[in-house]
Write an enzyme that holds these catalytic residues in place. Structure first.
Site, short mmCIF file in Angstrom:
data_model
loop_
_atom_site.label_atom_id
_atom_site.label_comp_id
_atom_site.label_asym_id
_atom_site.label_seq_id
_atom_site.Cartn_x
_atom_site.Cartn_y
_atom_site.Cartn_z
N ASP A 14 0.83 -1.21 0.00
CA ASP A 14 0.00 0.00 0.00
C ASP A 14 0.86 1.26 0.00
OD1 ASP A 14 -1.97 -1.85 0.27
OD2 ASP A 14 -2.79 -1.08 2.15
N LEU A 86 0.97 3.06 7.83
CA LEU A 86 0.76 1.77 7.17
C LEU A 86 1.76 0.71 7.63
CD1 LEU A 86 0.27 3.04 3.49
CD2 LEU A 86 -1.37 3.01 5.37
N TYR A 101 6.36 -8.93 19.21
CA TYR A 101 6.84 -7.97 18.22
C TYR A 101 5.65 -7.33 17.47
CZ TYR A 101 8.90 -5.98 14.08
OH TYR A 101 9.24 -5.10 13.08
N TYR A 157 -2.18 -10.51 15.65
CA TYR A 157 -2.21 -9.36 14.73
C TYR A 157 -3.48 -8.54 14.96
CZ TYR A 157 -3.11 -6.93 10.29
OH TYR A 157 -3.43 -5.98 9.33
N LYS A 161 -3.98 -4.72 16.36
CA LYS A 161 -4.69 -3.72 15.56
C LYS A 161 -5.93 -3.19 16.28
CE LYS A 161 -2.47 -3.35 11.51
NZ LYS A 161 -2.13 -2.10 10.81
P1 NAP Z 1 2.87 -4.94 3.73
O1 NAP Z 1 3.01 -5.05 2.24
O2 NAP Z 1 3.19 -6.11 4.58
O3 NAP Z 1 3.77 -3.69 4.19
C1 NAP Z 1 4.03 -3.45 5.55
C2 NAP Z 1 5.03 -2.33 5.65
O4 NAP Z 1 5.32 -2.11 7.04
C3 NAP Z 1 6.38 -2.62 4.96
O5 NAP Z 1 6.88 -1.43 4.43
C4 NAP Z 1 7.24 -3.05 6.14
O6 NAP Z 1 8.61 -2.85 5.94
C5 NAP Z 1 6.73 -2.10 7.21
N1 NAP Z 1 7.07 -2.50 8.57
C6 NAP Z 1 6.97 -3.72 9.14
N2 NAP Z 1 7.40 -3.69 10.41
C7 NAP Z 1 7.78 -2.40 10.65
C8 NAP Z 1 8.35 -1.73 11.76
N3 NAP Z 1 8.61 -2.37 12.91
N4 NAP Z 1 8.63 -0.42 11.65
C9 NAP Z 1 8.39 0.24 10.50
N5 NAP Z 1 7.87 -0.33 9.41
C10 NAP Z 1 7.58 -1.64 9.48
O7 NAP Z 1 1.38 -4.49 4.11
P2 NAP Z 1 0.26 -3.80 3.20
O8 NAP Z 1 -0.57 -4.88 2.57
O9 NAP Z 1 0.88 -2.76 2.35
O10 NAP Z 1 -0.66 -3.15 4.32
C11 NAP Z 1 -0.45 -1.83 4.77
C12 NAP Z 1 -1.10 -1.65 6.13
O11 NAP Z 1 -2.49 -1.89 6.03
C13 NAP Z 1 -0.61 -2.60 7.21
O12 NAP Z 1 -0.65 -1.91 8.44
C14 NAP Z 1 -1.64 -3.71 7.21
O13 NAP Z 1 -1.67 -4.33 8.49
C15 NAP Z 1 -2.89 -2.94 6.92
N6 NAP Z 1 -3.95 -3.66 6.22
C16 NAP Z 1 -3.68 -4.33 5.06
C17 NAP Z 1 -4.72 -4.95 4.37
C18 NAP Z 1 -4.47 -5.69 3.09
O14 NAP Z 1 -5.34 -6.49 2.69
N7 NAP Z 1 -3.37 -5.45 2.40
C19 NAP Z 1 -6.03 -4.87 4.87
C20 NAP Z 1 -6.27 -4.15 6.02
C21 NAP Z 1 -5.23 -3.54 6.69
P3 NAP Z 1 9.51 -3.95 5.13
O15 NAP Z 1 9.23 -3.71 3.68
O16 NAP Z 1 10.89 -3.60 5.55
O17 NAP Z 1 9.05 -5.30 5.61
O1 G4F Z 2 -4.06 -13.79 2.32
P1 G4F Z 2 -4.14 -14.05 3.77
O2 G4F Z 2 -2.89 -14.44 4.46
O3 G4F Z 2 -4.79 -12.76 4.40
P2 G4F Z 2 -5.55 -12.47 5.80
O4 G4F Z 2 -5.16 -13.44 6.84
O5 G4F Z 2 -6.99 -12.33 5.48
O6 G4F Z 2 -4.91 -11.06 6.19
C1 G4F Z 2 -4.74 -10.02 5.22
O7 G4F Z 2 -5.92 -9.24 5.17
C2 G4F Z 2 -6.23 -8.55 6.39
C3 G4F Z 2 -7.52 -7.79 6.14
O8 G4F Z 2 -8.61 -8.64 6.44
C4 G4F Z 2 -5.07 -7.62 6.72
F1 G4F Z 2 -5.35 -6.92 7.86
C5 G4F Z 2 -3.80 -8.42 6.91
O9 G4F Z 2 -2.72 -7.52 7.14
C6 G4F Z 2 -3.53 -9.20 5.62
O10 G4F Z 2 -3.24 -8.29 4.60
O11 G4F Z 2 -5.20 -15.20 4.04
C7 G4F Z 2 -6.53 -15.13 3.57
C8 G4F Z 2 -7.24 -16.44 3.88
C9 G4F Z 2 -7.08 -16.91 5.32
O12 G4F Z 2 -8.34 -17.37 5.79
C10 G4F Z 2 -6.13 -18.08 5.23
O13 G4F Z 2 -6.32 -19.08 6.24
O14 G4F Z 2 -6.65 -17.46 3.06
C11 G4F Z 2 -6.48 -18.60 3.86
N1 G4F Z 2 -5.42 -19.43 3.28
C12 G4F Z 2 -5.60 -20.69 2.79
N2 G4F Z 2 -4.42 -21.18 2.36
C13 G4F Z 2 -4.13 -19.10 3.16
C14 G4F Z 2 -3.49 -20.21 2.58
N3 G4F Z 2 -3.46 -17.97 3.49
C15 G4F Z 2 -2.12 -17.94 3.23
N4 G4F Z 2 -1.44 -16.80 3.51
N5 G4F Z 2 -1.45 -19.02 2.68
C16 G4F Z 2 -2.09 -20.19 2.35
O15 G4F Z 2 -1.49 -21.14 1.86
#
Ligand code: NAP
Ligand code: G4F
Length: 385
Positions: A14, A86, A101, A157, A161
């Site tokens: 993001d 983010l 952590y 997690y 959050k």
């Molecule tokens: P992401 O690709 O995993 O990116 C996470 C970012 O946080 C990376 O830049 C990572 O750095 C950085 N980070 C991790 N630990 C840190 C620390 N201790 N101090 C500073 N930076 C740190 O996640 P994303 O999908 O872009 O999501 C962005 C945010 O939205 C996250 O907070 C996530 O929990 C939240 N969110 C995501 C989704 C989704 O579906 N993608 C949905 C709802 C909420 P590195 O690159 O060095 O690892």
């Molecule tokens: O892609 P996932 O790992 O995403 P999850 O757990 O929904 O979390 C993501 O979305 C959240 C928003 O709802 C964010 F807050 C979070 O930071 C992250 O971006 O898994 C999605 C689903 C889960 O139910 C998992 O059990 O897919 C299922 N799954 C089935 N097989 C798997 C797998 N997930 C992963 N990662 N790997 C598998 O092999």
């Protein structure tokens, strides 16, 4: 003068899309990147500017959300109009391995930002976006989930959050900060981390079709997610901070699909029909039919015959590995973003098939590059969780 934004997590999915979006809008973007032993800026390298260039619009600072003094100093130095928090340890399954952590980064990290803005006396100047999540709903109390649905987190997690969500609300109410939560449902893209389920599927699809991998091992195939495109979701973050009043918003597509169907649709995009049989750990997914013309259009002619030979011997390409199960699962996410539509005017451009098309097309290109490298006599490696 354009505005200044600070993005924590700028090297993530993001963060990278948001930085590009804000720079196009004329912002100067500051980002916090972590020090790592390998370069970790792949997703933003196209935006990178030499530090010797004057008046850069992208400035990176070394930092970490677990380091209070570092967070405060960076905010003090760049005095941002907008902070997008983010940064997070964002993998739900991994949070069971590193719970402390995760709490420190995802929970207390948010407090560090809010408290810095308060102590620096810039609350009137700086607006804060907190990356909240649909994982907060966990063991869901209602379907679909709205801003009023009670939370029931199911992982370290989500618990971290949850704290971040409420401390954001508290600082808004107690100190008048312009601090808002975006409760975003799952959003994906071609630069999604390789171990999230969507990207794991689209990468494996490309590798299987090009003969680089035999089988895709999956966890829970039945869990349902409301999947959107990250490009749409970062626009919602921006809109949330442009509102006069801070508030909390659900951002979702309003369509929920199970993991099994994500696999089916991904393969259907390249003309392959997958059918599933068996139950639980014994469930498998097999290739049932191939639409030759669609396959040739999307993948190319070269690999069709090899794939046909392969499936005559063994059509199974998906298996279950219980190692990917989670101690507690979130079974059913479906968001209702009526409030965001009405108040922010936010409407996503991508539907699920549009998202899948973008991801599969991109991963096919990536894996074709791997094939060229391999054909050139060099080794290539897969990523395993
Ligand atoms: P992401 O690709 O995993 O990116 C996470 C970012 O946080 C990376 O830049 C990572 O750095 C950085 N980070 C991790 N630990 C840190 C620390 N201790 N101090 C500073 N930076 C740190 O996640 P994303 O999908 O872009 O999501 C962005 C945010 O939205 C996250 O907070 C996530 O929990 C939240 N969110 C995501 C989704 C989704 O579906 N993608 C949905 C709802 C909420 P590195 O690159 O060095 O690892
Ligand atoms: O892609 P996932 O790992 O995403 P999850 O757990 O929904 O979390 C993501 O979305 C959240 C928003 O709802 C964010 F807050 C979070 O930071 C992250 O971006 O898994 C999605 C689903 C889960 O139910 C998992 O059990 O897919 C299922 N799954 C089935 N097989 C798997 C797998 N997930 C992963 N990662 N790997 C598998 O092999």
């Amino acid at each position: 003068m354009g505005k200044t934004a600070l993005i924590t997590g700028i090297t993530g999915q993001d963060g990278a899309y948001l930085a590009e979006f804000l720079i196009k809008k004329g912002y100067t973007v500051h980002g916090i990147k972590r020090r790592s032993s390998l370069l970790n800026t792949d997703r933003i390298d196209h935006l990178y500017q030499d530090p010797h260039v004057k008046e850069r619009n992208l400035v990176l600072h070394y930092g970490d959300l677990t380091d209070s003094m570092n967070v405060t100093r960076i905010i003090q130095e760049c005095r941002p109009d907008e902070i997008y928090n983010l940064g997070a340890m964002s993998h739900v399954k991994v949070s069971f391995d590193v719970p402390e952590y995760t709490a420190n980064t995802d929970g207390i990290g948010t407090l560090r930002i809010l408290e810095s803005v308060r102590l620096l006396g810039i609350a009137d100047h700086t607006r804060i976006y907190q990356a909240s999540t649909s994982e907060l709903y966990g063991l869901v109390r209602e379907i679909p989930q709205t801003e009023n649905t009670p939370f029931c987190p199911r992982s370290p997690y989500a618990c971290a959050k949850l704290y971040a969500y409420w401390i954001t609300v508290n600082y808004r109410e107690a100190y008048g900060l312009h601090a808002s939560n975006g409760i975003l449902f799952n959003h994906e893209s071609p630069v999604r981390g390789e171990t999230f389920v969507s990207r794991k599927i689209t990468r494996a699809l490309a590798r299987i079709l090009l003969g680089l991998q035999d089988v895709l091992f999956m966890g829970n195939l039945s869990s349902r997610r409301d999947w959107g495109h990250a490009k749409d979701y970062i626009k919602a973050m921006y809109l949330i901070l442009q509102q006069d009043k801070p508030d909390d918003y659900v951002i979702a597509t309003g369509v929920s699909t199970d993991v099994r169907d994500f696999i089916r649709r991904s393969f259907a995009f390249v003309g392959i029909e997958i059918s599933f049989s068996g139950e639980k750990e014994k469930e498998t997914g097999s290739i049932k039919a191939i639409n030759d013309q669609l396959f040739i259009d999307k993948v190319g002619n070269n690999h069709l015959e090899n794939l046909k030979i392969r499936i005559r011997n063994n059509p199974v390409i998906v298996k279950v590995d219980p190692g990917y199960y989670r101690p507690t699962e979130v079974d059913y996410l479906l968001g209702d973003s009526s409030k965001a539509k009405e108040k922010l005017g936010w409407i996503p451009d991508y539907d699920l098939d549009g998202l899948i098309s973008d991801m599969v097309t991109s991963d096919l290109l990536l894996m074709k590059r791997e094939n060229y490298i391999r054909d050139g006599g060099f080794s290539t490696f897969n990523y395993f969780e």
